[in-house]
Design a protein around this motif. Structure first.
Motif: not given
Ligand SMILES: NC(=O)c1ccc[n+]([C@@H]2O[C@H](COP(=O)([O-])OP(=O)(O)OC[C@H]3O[C@@H](n4cnc5c(N)ncnc54)[C@H](O)[C@@H]3O)[C@@H](O)[C@H]2O)c1
Length: 344
Positions: A129-135, A245-252, A270-281
Motif C-alpha cells: 500500500d502506497a500510504q504504508y510505504n510512505a510511512v 517527530g511523528t508520521v501517520e497514514l494520510s487521511e484520504s 470496505d477493504w476492497r476499496e481501501r486496498f485495491s491498488r495494494a492488491f494489484d501491486t
C-alpha cells in the motif's frame, strides 16, 4: 513470457484475483481453476478464455500447463495446497492465513527450507500500500528518530453473522500484526488484549471493540483498536511516534472538499476499496518474481510468525493477561529477505 496460473478456491477473493490477473495486470493468465464447489468453478472457468477446470487442487497443481498456483480457498485448507505446490516445485501465492495452526505453518517452513529456495508468498497486501510505504520510508530515512510507539485502528463498518470475537484477532488484527512486523522489521514479543465497553451494535456475547497491545522485541509498543461494527466506514489508521517527530497514514487518498465552512473527504466503504491498488501491486510483484522462478514479499516465515502471534492474541483474549510469543529459530532461508530492509 506469460505465467500460467492455477487458482484453487474461486470464492470472493479468488474471483477478485482472477479479475486482476485477467483484466488488470500483465504477464499472467489464469490457466486453470478448481473449487470444492465444482459448479462454482465451472461457472468461473466458462467466463475465462481457455481456462481448464480441475476436479481437485491436487490435480490442478500437477497440471503441467500450470506454472504457478494461487491458493484462495478457506484457511484450514491452505496447508495441504501450499505443501503440494512446494513439493511440485511451483511458486505459490497463498492468501492469508498461510495456515491456521503454528504446527501447519511450521511444516510449510520446513518444506520450503528443504527445497532450498523461496516458493511461497503470503497475501499480506498492506506491505504494498502506497500510504504504508510512505510511512515506512519516513521512519527508515525521514530524520524523525527511533520509533517508540504506534497507535493503529482497524475499523470495519459491519461484519457477517458468522464473525466472532476470535476473528477480530485472526481475520482483522492479523493485518496489523503483519504490518507492525514489517514496519519495524522486528518480531512481536508479547500480546495483551483489553476489552473496552462493548458496542451496543455487537451481538450478545461478542467482545467488540478490542484493544490489542503488541510489544515488539525492541520495546516499541503498538496499540491496535480493532472494531468490526463501527458503522460508518472502513477506517484504517496508523500513527508512529518517534523520538523527534511523528508520521501517520494520510487521511484520504482521494480529494478533500472544503465547502460551507467545513472540509470533508471520502472514507473507504470496505477493504476492497481501501486496498485495491495494494492488491494489484502485490500481485504484479508476485507475477514478476514467479516468472523469474523466485518469490518475493511476505514469506512463509511471515505467515508462520503472524499465526503464532494470533494464537498468543487469542490466549490473551481469554486470559486477560500478557501472553508472551515464542517463535522457533528463524531458518537462514529467511534471514536475507530483501523485502525486509529496515535496520536499527
Ligand atoms: N488479504 C485479505 O485482505 C483477504 C481478504 C479476504 C479474504 N482473504 C482470505 O482469502 C481466503 C478466501 O476467503 P474468501 O473471502 O474468498 O472466502 P469464500 O468463502 O468467499 O471463498 C472460498 C472458496 O474456497 C472454496 N473452498 C473451500 N474449501 C476448499 C477446498 N478444500 N478446495 C478447494 N476449494 C475450497 C469454497 O468453496 C469457496 O468458493 C481466506 O483465507 C481469507 O482469509 C484475505
Amino acid at each position: 513470457m506469460t505465467l500460467n496460473v492455477g487458482v484453487i478456491g474461486v470464492g470472493m477473493i479468488g474471483q477478485d484475483h482472477i479479475r486482476r490477473l485477467t483484466h488488470v495486470l500483465s504477464g499472467a493468465r489464469v490457466a486453470a481453476v478448481t473449487d470444492v464447489d465444482l459448479d462454482r468453478a465451472r461457472t468461473v472457468a466458462d467466463d475465462l478464455p481457455d481456462a481448464g477446470l480441475h476436479a481437485s487442487g491436487a490435480e490442478l497443481i500437477a497440471d503441467p500447463g500450470v506454472d504457478a498456483v494461487v491458493v484462495t480457498s478457506w484457511g484450514p485448507t491452505h496447508e495441504e495446497y501450499v505443501l503440494a505446490a512446494v513439493a511440485a516445485d511451483k511458486q505459490v501465492f497463498c492468501e492469508k492465513p498461510l495456515a491456521t495452526t503454528e504446527e501447519a505453518c511450521s511444516r510449510i517452513v520446513d518444506a520450503e527450507v528443504a527445497a532450498g529456495r523461496r516458493l511461497v508468498m503470503v497475501g499480506f497486501m498492506r506491505r504494498y500500500d502506497a500510504q504504508y510505504n510512505a510511512v515506512k520510508s519516513t521512519i527508515v530515512g525521514g530524520g524523525i528518530g527511533l520509533p517508540l510507539m504506534m497507535h493503529a485502528s482497524h475499523r470495519n463498518p459491519s461484519v457477517p453473522d458468522f464473525f466472532t470475537s476470535d476473528m477480530i484477532i485472526n481475520d482483522s488484527t492479523v493485518h496489523d500484526i503483519d504490518t507492525a512486523r514489517w514496519l519495524f522489521d522486528d518480531e512481536i514479543a508479547a500480546v495483551t488484549v483489553l476489552k473496552p465497553r462493548v458496542s451496543s451494535k455487537a451481538r450478545p456475547g461478542f467482545n467488540d471493540p478490542l484493544l490489542v497491545l503488541l510489544e515488539m522485541s525492541s520495546g516499541v509498543l503498538v496499540d491496535v483498536e480493532a472494531s468490526v461494527n463501527s458503522g460508518f466506514a472502513y477506517d484504517i489508521r496508523g500513527e508512529i511516534v518517534c523520538e523527534d517527530g511523528t508520521v501517520e497514514l494520510s487521511e484520504s487518498a482521494g480529494a478533500i472538499v472544503k465547502k460551507a465552512g467545513h472540509f470533508s473527504g471520502r472514507v473507504p466503504a470496505d477493504w476492497r476499496e481501501r486496498f485495491s491498488r495494494a492488491f494489484d501491486t502485490e500481485f504484479q510483484a508476485w507475477i514478476g518474481a514467479a516468472t523469474a522462478g523466485t518469490s518475493t514479499g511476505p514469506s512463509a516465515w511471515d505467515g508462520y510468525a503472524a499465526t503464532v502471534v494470533c494464537d498468543a492474541g487469542l490466549a490473551a483474549l481469554r486470559s486477560g493477561a500478557r501472553e508472551p510469543v515464542t517463535l522457533r529459530d528463524k531458518p537462514d532461508l529467511y534471514k536475507s529477505d530483501p523485502s525486509r530492509e529496515t535496520r536499527w
